[in-house]
Scaffold this motif. Structure first.
Motif, PDB file in Angstrom:
ATOM      1  N   ASN A 176       0.826  -1.212   0.000  1.00 14.86           N
ATOM      2  CA  ASN A 176       0.000   0.000   0.000  1.00 14.86           C
ATOM      3  C   ASN A 176       0.860   1.261   0.000  1.00 14.86           C
ATOM      4  OD1 ASN A 176      -2.468   1.384  -0.057  1.00 14.86           O
ATOM      5  ND2 ASN A 176      -2.508   1.615   2.173  1.00 14.86           N
ATOM      6  N   TRP A 177       1.974   1.208  -0.755  1.00 10.01           N
ATOM      7  CA  TRP A 177       2.796   2.399  -0.905  1.00 10.01           C
ATOM      8  C   TRP A 177       2.119   3.342  -1.893  1.00 10.01           C
ATOM      9  CZ3 TRP A 177       7.988  -0.506  -2.226  1.00 10.01           C
ATOM     10  CH2 TRP A 177       8.336  -1.325  -1.145  1.00 10.01           C
ATOM     11  N   LYS A 178       2.439   4.609  -1.794  1.00 17.12           N
ATOM     12  CA  LYS A 178       1.913   5.610  -2.716  1.00 17.12           C
ATOM     13  C   LYS A 178       3.073   6.248  -3.482  1.00 17.12           C
ATOM     14  CE  LYS A 178      -2.247   4.957  -1.179  1.00 17.12           C
ATOM     15  NZ  LYS A 178      -3.310   4.320  -1.975  1.00 17.12           N
ATOM     16  N   ARG A 179       2.724   6.815  -4.619  1.00 15.47           N
ATOM     17  CA  ARG A 179       3.752   7.426  -5.464  1.00 15.47           C
ATOM     18  C   ARG A 179       3.552   8.923  -5.534  1.00 15.47           C
ATOM     19  NH1 ARG A 179       5.608   4.604 -11.181  1.00 15.47           N
ATOM     20  NH2 ARG A 179       7.836   4.979 -10.858  1.00 15.47           N
ATOM     21  N   CYS A 180       4.642   9.653  -5.333  1.00 15.69           N
ATOM     22  CA  CYS A 180       4.560  11.114  -5.412  1.00 15.69           C
ATOM     23  C   CYS A 180       4.145  11.523  -6.822  1.00 15.69           C
ATOM     24  CB  CYS A 180       5.912  11.737  -5.068  1.00 15.69           C
ATOM     25  SG  CYS A 180       5.979  13.531  -5.342  1.00 15.69           S
ATOM     26  N   PRO A 181       3.095  12.328  -6.961  1.00 15.65           N
ATOM     27  CA  PRO A 181       2.635  12.737  -8.291  1.00 15.65           C
ATOM     28  C   PRO A 181       3.660  13.560  -9.060  1.00 15.65           C
ATOM     29  CG  PRO A 181       0.943  13.134  -6.627  1.00 15.65           C
ATOM     30  CD  PRO A 181       2.205  12.819  -5.897  1.00 15.65           C
ATOM     31  N   ARG A 182       4.607  14.177  -8.348  1.00 14.16           N
ATOM     32  CA  ARG A 182       5.586  15.035  -9.031  1.00 14.16           C
ATOM     33  C   ARG A 182       6.826  14.255  -9.457  1.00 14.16           C
ATOM     34  NH1 ARG A 182       7.996  20.147  -5.926  1.00 14.16           N
ATOM     35  NH2 ARG A 182       6.067  21.179  -6.622  1.00 14.16           N
ATOM     36  N   CYS A 183       7.506  13.618  -8.509  1.00 12.96           N
ATOM     37  CA  CYS A 183       8.781  12.973  -8.833  1.00 12.96           C
ATOM     38  C   CYS A 183       8.676  11.465  -9.005  1.00 12.96           C
ATOM     39  CB  CYS A 183       9.816  13.290  -7.752  1.00 12.96           C
ATOM     40  SG  CYS A 183       9.512  12.458  -6.169  1.00 12.96           S
ATOM     41  N   ILE A 196       1.324  14.133   3.338  1.00 14.17           N
ATOM     42  CA  ILE A 196       2.672  13.652   3.045  1.00 14.17           C
ATOM     43  C   ILE A 196       3.484  14.759   2.391  1.00 14.17           C
ATOM     44  CG2 ILE A 196       4.024  11.982   1.697  1.00 14.17           C
ATOM     45  CD1 ILE A 196       2.465  10.695   3.973  1.00 14.17           C
ATOM     46  N   THR A 197       4.719  14.922   2.876  1.00 15.44           N
ATOM     47  CA  THR A 197       5.662  15.826   2.219  1.00 15.44           C
ATOM     48  C   THR A 197       6.781  14.965   1.653  1.00 15.44           C
ATOM     49  OG1 THR A 197       5.188  17.640   3.772  1.00 15.44           O
ATOM     50  CG2 THR A 197       7.220  17.787   2.489  1.00 15.44           C
ATOM     51  N   CYS A 198       6.850  14.905   0.339  1.00 17.78           N
ATOM     52  CA  CYS A 198       7.836  14.062  -0.331  1.00 17.78           C
ATOM     53  C   CYS A 198       9.220  14.670  -0.191  1.00 17.78           C
ATOM     54  CB  CYS A 198       7.458  13.900  -1.802  1.00 17.78           C
ATOM     55  SG  CYS A 198       8.617  12.886  -2.761  1.00 17.78           S
ATOM     56  N   ARG A 199      10.250  13.875  -0.476  1.00 15.71           N
ATOM     57  CA  ARG A 199      11.633  14.363  -0.412  1.00 15.71           C
ATOM     58  C   ARG A 199      11.888  15.469  -1.437  1.00 15.71           C
ATOM     59  NH1 ARG A 199      15.360   9.571  -3.148  1.00 15.71           N
ATOM     60  NH2 ARG A 199      14.423   9.651  -5.236  1.00 15.71           N
ATOM     61  N   CYS A 200      11.030  15.534  -2.499  1.00 13.62           N
ATOM     62  CA  CYS A 200      11.194  16.592  -3.502  1.00 13.62           C
ATOM     63  C   CYS A 200      10.507  17.876  -3.080  1.00 13.62           C
ATOM     64  CB  CYS A 200      10.649  16.135  -4.856  1.00 13.62           C
ATOM     65  SG  CYS A 200       8.834  15.992  -4.930  1.00 13.62           S
ATOM     66  N   GLY A 201       9.793  17.845  -1.925  1.00 10.67           N
ATOM     67  CA  GLY A 201       9.113  19.021  -1.411  1.00 10.67           C
ATOM     68  C   GLY A 201       7.644  19.103  -1.770  1.00 10.67           C
ATOM     69  N   CYS A 208      -5.758   9.985  -1.536  1.00  9.56           N
ATOM     70  CA  CYS A 208      -6.244  10.145  -2.914  1.00  9.56           C
ATOM     71  C   CYS A 208      -5.163  10.544  -3.902  1.00  9.56           C
ATOM     72  CB  CYS A 208      -7.373  11.172  -2.955  1.00  9.56           C
ATOM     73  SG  CYS A 208      -6.834  12.861  -2.561  1.00  9.56           S
ATOM     74  N   GLY A 209      -3.976  10.928  -3.409  1.00  6.10           N
ATOM     75  CA  GLY A 209      -2.888  11.294  -4.297  1.00  6.10           C
ATOM     76  C   GLY A 209      -2.950  12.713  -4.819  1.00  6.10           C
ATOM     77  N   GLN A 210      -3.970  13.481  -4.417  1.00  9.08           N
ATOM     78  CA  GLN A 210      -4.092  14.854  -4.897  1.00  9.08           C
ATOM     79  C   GLN A 210      -3.170  15.785  -4.101  1.00  9.08           C
ATOM     80  OE1 GLN A 210      -6.036  15.748  -7.577  1.00  9.08           O
ATOM     81  NE2 GLN A 210      -6.267  13.506  -7.758  1.00  9.08           N
ATOM     82  N   GLN A 211      -2.871  16.956  -4.684  1.00 10.02           N
ATOM     83  CA  GLN A 211      -2.048  17.936  -3.993  1.00 10.02           C
ATOM     84  C   GLN A 211      -2.730  18.341  -2.692  1.00 10.02           C
ATOM     85  OE1 GLN A 211      -1.271  21.514  -6.215  1.00 10.02           O
ATOM     86  NE2 GLN A 211       0.408  22.128  -4.886  1.00 10.02           N
TER      87      GLN A 211
END
Length: 222
Positions: A176-183, A196-201, A208-211
């Motif tokens: 159940n991992w999620k993927r950052c929509p940006r990186c 969630i704050t990804c390592r790319c910021g 839902c994966g939305q911003q």
């Protein structure tokens, strides 16, 4: 046929009209009385295969305007280069499946043509090539993507479809991992909220994966 003096008669080629010795004349079909020299017969068949036409170019008819007989590949074989004969036979085989959904083995060293074995309601996915016996996905047209659905595979970029990438997609689904929509980096949430704050910021919702927005309601839980 011999003349009155015992000499063999030379009949003209039905295309170029040049006289031919009986040993050089080739009849094109059982229902066709016309004979052709090897060069003309080969050129006629090659031209018809390249331009297509009825039956996808597989049916080659006598070039005489008064004759509609179809030429027989086996009767013409002695006058044809091997590659022309093989192309003609391949087109004849394909013409048998006109209207059927065809698929091809995706491996470059094979490319075997097959008829898709489905009932029209659900597309067959995992298939075995009849030629090389390797597994492939008939829906995606690629080597079999074990452990990854066709929908998941379609979302992957061209550089993300190697075997190790597919194993990662499978592990992400199971964990159940999620993927950052940006990186596109995978993120695993062990505790805490959906923010969630990804390592790319980039900030996004784990549900839902939305911003991520200051007001973020109606989202499914992780």
């Amino acid at each position: 046929m011999a003349g009155a003096d015992g000499a063999q008669q030379h009949h003209p080629c039905s295309i170029c009209m040049e006289p031919m010795a009986p040993t050089a004349a080739h009849r094109g079909g059982a229902a066709c009385a016309h004979a052709f020299c090897p060069a003309c017969l080969s050129g006629h068949v090659r031209a018809k295969l390249e331009c297509g036409g009825g039956g996808g170019g597989a049916v080659v008819r006598c070039p005489d305007a008064s004759c509609a007989a179809a030429l027989d590949p086996e009767l013409c074989r002695g006058a044809l280069p091997s590659e022309v004969f093989e192309r003609w036979c391949a087109k004849l085989c394909e013409s048998l499946f006109l209207g059927a959904r065809r698929t091809y083995c995706p491996f470059p060293d094979c490319s075997e043509m097959m008829v898709a074995d489905d009932d029209g309601e659900e597309c067959v996915t995992q298939s075995e090539c009849h030629g090389c016996r390797r597994l492939f996905c008939a829906r995606c047209g690629v080597p079999w993507h074990a452990g990854v659905t066709c929908e998941e595979f379609a979302r992957l970029g061209e550089g993300e479809r190697a075997r190790e990438d597919l194993l990662l997609v499978k592990a992400a689904r199971e964990g159940n991992w999620k993927r950052c929509p940006r990186c596109r980096f995978y993120v695993e949430k062990s505790s805490g909220c959906l923010h969630i704050t990804c390592r790319c910021g980039y900030e996004f919702c784990y549900g839902c994966g939305q911003q991520w927005q200051l007001i973020h309601d109606g989202c499914p839980g992780a």
